[in-house]
Design a protein around this motif. Structure first.
Motif, PDB file in Angstrom:
ATOM      1  N   TRP A   1       0.864  -1.184   0.000  1.00 62.79           N
ATOM      2  CA  TRP A   1       0.000   0.000   0.000  1.00 62.79           C
ATOM      3  C   TRP A   1       0.894   1.225   0.000  1.00 62.79           C
ATOM      4  CZ3 TRP A   1      -5.108  -0.623  -0.508  1.00 62.79           C
ATOM      5  CH2 TRP A   1      -5.650  -1.854  -0.144  1.00 62.79           C
ATOM      6  N   CYS A   2       0.740   2.087  -0.978  1.00 62.91           N
ATOM      7  CA  CYS A   2       1.441   3.359  -0.995  1.00 62.91           C
ATOM      8  C   CYS A   2       0.404   4.441  -0.728  1.00 62.91           C
ATOM      9  CB  CYS A   2       2.095   3.621  -2.344  1.00 62.91           C
ATOM     10  SG  CYS A   2       3.441   2.498  -2.706  1.00 62.91           S
ATOM     11  N   THR A   3       0.680   5.288   0.239  1.00 61.98           N
ATOM     12  CA  THR A   3      -0.246   6.364   0.542  1.00 61.98           C
ATOM     13  C   THR A   3      -0.495   7.154  -0.733  1.00 61.98           C
ATOM     14  OG1 THR A   3       0.660   6.491   2.757  1.00 61.98           O
ATOM     15  CG2 THR A   3      -0.640   8.362   2.016  1.00 61.98           C
TER      16      THR A   3
ATOM     17  N   ARG B   1       5.584  10.684  -1.429  1.00 63.70           N
ATOM     18  CA  ARG B   1       4.997   9.763  -0.454  1.00 63.70           C
ATOM     19  C   ARG B   1       5.988   9.537   0.672  1.00 63.70           C
ATOM     20  NH1 ARG B   1       3.620   8.572  -5.579  1.00 63.70           N
ATOM     21  NH2 ARG B   1       1.445   8.114  -5.992  1.00 63.70           N
ATOM     22  N   ARG B   2       5.496   9.460   1.889  1.00 62.53           N
ATOM     23  CA  ARG B   2       6.371   9.372   3.052  1.00 62.53           C
ATOM     24  C   ARG B   2       6.364   8.012   3.732  1.00 62.53           C
ATOM     25  NH1 ARG B   2       9.566  13.502   2.246  1.00 62.53           N
ATOM     26  NH2 ARG B   2       8.462  15.435   2.060  1.00 62.53           N
ATOM     27  N   THR B   3       5.392   7.151   3.399  1.00 56.79           N
ATOM     28  CA  THR B   3       5.291   5.858   4.067  1.00 56.79           C
ATOM     29  C   THR B   3       4.813   4.803   3.078  1.00 56.79           C
ATOM     30  OG1 THR B   3       4.657   6.939   6.124  1.00 56.79           O
ATOM     31  CG2 THR B   3       4.205   4.609   5.967  1.00 56.79           C
ATOM     32  N   VAL B   4       5.380   3.619   3.176  1.00 53.23           N
ATOM     33  CA  VAL B   4       4.908   2.453   2.437  1.00 53.23           C
ATOM     34  C   VAL B   4       4.483   1.432   3.472  1.00 53.23           C
ATOM     35  CG1 VAL B   4       5.573   0.535   0.938  1.00 53.23           C
ATOM     36  CG2 VAL B   4       6.377   2.851   0.433  1.00 53.23           C
TER      37      VAL B   4
ATOM     38  N   PRO C   1       1.048  -5.655   9.614  1.00 49.77           N
ATOM     39  CA  PRO C   1       1.573  -4.608   8.741  1.00 49.77           C
ATOM     40  C   PRO C   1       2.966  -4.138   9.157  1.00 49.77           C
ATOM     41  CG  PRO C   1      -0.060  -3.697  10.229  1.00 49.77           C
ATOM     42  CD  PRO C   1      -0.048  -5.184  10.451  1.00 49.77           C
ATOM     43  N   VAL C   2       3.751  -3.740   8.160  1.00 48.14           N
ATOM     44  CA  VAL C   2       5.071  -3.155   8.380  1.00 48.14           C
ATOM     45  C   VAL C   2       5.076  -1.812   7.657  1.00 48.14           C
ATOM     46  CG1 VAL C   2       7.547  -3.389   7.935  1.00 48.14           C
ATOM     47  CG2 VAL C   2       6.191  -5.407   8.516  1.00 48.14           C
ATOM     48  N   LEU C   3       5.443  -0.753   8.349  1.00 47.67           N
ATOM     49  CA  LEU C   3       5.526   0.566   7.748  1.00 47.67           C
ATOM     50  C   LEU C   3       6.982   0.902   7.470  1.00 47.67           C
ATOM     51  CD1 LEU C   3       2.948   2.484   9.970  1.00 47.67           C
ATOM     52  CD2 LEU C   3       2.598   1.524   7.700  1.00 47.67           C
ATOM     53  N   LEU C   4       7.271   1.295   6.242  1.00 41.83           N
ATOM     54  CA  LEU C   4       8.623   1.679   5.857  1.00 41.83           C
ATOM     55  C   LEU C   4       8.659   3.191   5.655  1.00 41.83           C
ATOM     56  CD1 LEU C   4       9.345  -1.035   3.141  1.00 41.83           C
ATOM     57  CD2 LEU C   4       9.921  -1.111   5.570  1.00 41.83           C
ATOM     58  N   ASP C   5       9.634   3.846   6.258  1.00 40.87           N
ATOM     59  CA  ASP C   5       9.761   5.278   6.045  1.00 40.87           C
ATOM     60  C   ASP C   5      11.191   5.716   5.766  1.00 40.87           C
ATOM     61  OD1 ASP C   5      10.809   4.967   8.563  1.00 40.87           O
ATOM     62  OD2 ASP C   5       9.442   6.347   9.549  1.00 40.87           O
ATOM     63  N   ALA C   6      12.125   4.768   5.676  1.00 39.04           N
ATOM     64  CA  ALA C   6      13.507   5.099   5.331  1.00 39.04           C
ATOM     65  C   ALA C   6      13.549   5.529   3.860  1.00 39.04           C
ATOM     66  CB  ALA C   6      14.421   3.891   5.547  1.00 39.04           C
TER      67      ALA C   6
ATOM     68  N   HIS D   1      14.139   2.870   1.181  1.00 38.57           N
ATOM     69  CA  HIS D   1      12.976   2.009   0.939  1.00 38.57           C
ATOM     70  C   HIS D   1      11.916   2.755   0.143  1.00 38.57           C
ATOM     71  CE1 HIS D   1      14.206  -0.341   4.739  1.00 38.57           C
ATOM     72  NE2 HIS D   1      14.598  -1.007   3.674  1.00 38.57           N
ATOM     73  N   LEU D   2      11.672   4.010   0.519  1.00 31.66           N
ATOM     74  CA  LEU D   2      10.662   4.792  -0.185  1.00 31.66           C
ATOM     75  C   LEU D   2      11.026   4.965  -1.650  1.00 31.66           C
ATOM     76  CD1 LEU D   2       9.882   7.530   2.470  1.00 31.66           C
ATOM     77  CD2 LEU D   2       8.562   5.474   1.950  1.00 31.66           C
ATOM     78  N   GLU D   3      12.285   5.203  -1.944  1.00 33.34           N
ATOM     79  CA  GLU D   3      12.713   5.372  -3.332  1.00 33.34           C
ATOM     80  C   GLU D   3      12.496   4.089  -4.126  1.00 33.34           C
ATOM     81  OE1 GLU D   3      13.730   6.938  -6.802  1.00 33.34           O
ATOM     82  OE2 GLU D   3      13.321   8.042  -4.945  1.00 33.34           O
TER      83      GLU D   3
END
Length: 73
Positions: A11-13, A22-25, A33-38, A41-43
C-alpha cells in the motif's frame, strides 16, 4: 531493484503528484503490517510504482479488456 515477494500486498499512501513525495509504504505481511519510512525504501517503492503506472491500462481500456474476456467465456 528487487521485486516484493510473492503474495505481498503493498500500500502506498495516495498523495496527488503536486504534493510532496509519499512518506510511508505499508507492507501487509503474514505477521501484520510493516511501515517503511527510510528514504532508501521509499525510493525503491516510488520506482516500482512508476513502473506499474507506466504499464497499467487506462480505466477505459481495463473495462474493454474485462468485457472482452467476459464475452469469450
Amino acid at each position: 531493484m528487487g521485486a516484493p515477494s510473492r503474495g505481498q500486498v503493498v500500500w502506498c499512501t495516495c498523495i496527488p503528484r503536486n504534493l510532496p513525495a509519499r512518506r510511508t509504504v505499508q507492507l501487509d505481511q503474514f505477521h501484520g503490517p510493516v511501515l517503511l519510512d527510510a528514504e532508501a525504501h521509499l525510493e525503491k517503492y516510488r520506482r516500482l510504482l512508476g513502473v506499474v503506472e507506466a504499464i497499467a491500462l487506462s480505466p477505459g481500456k481495463s473495462r474493454d479488456l474485462i468485457h472482452s474476456i467476459d464475452q469469450s467465456l
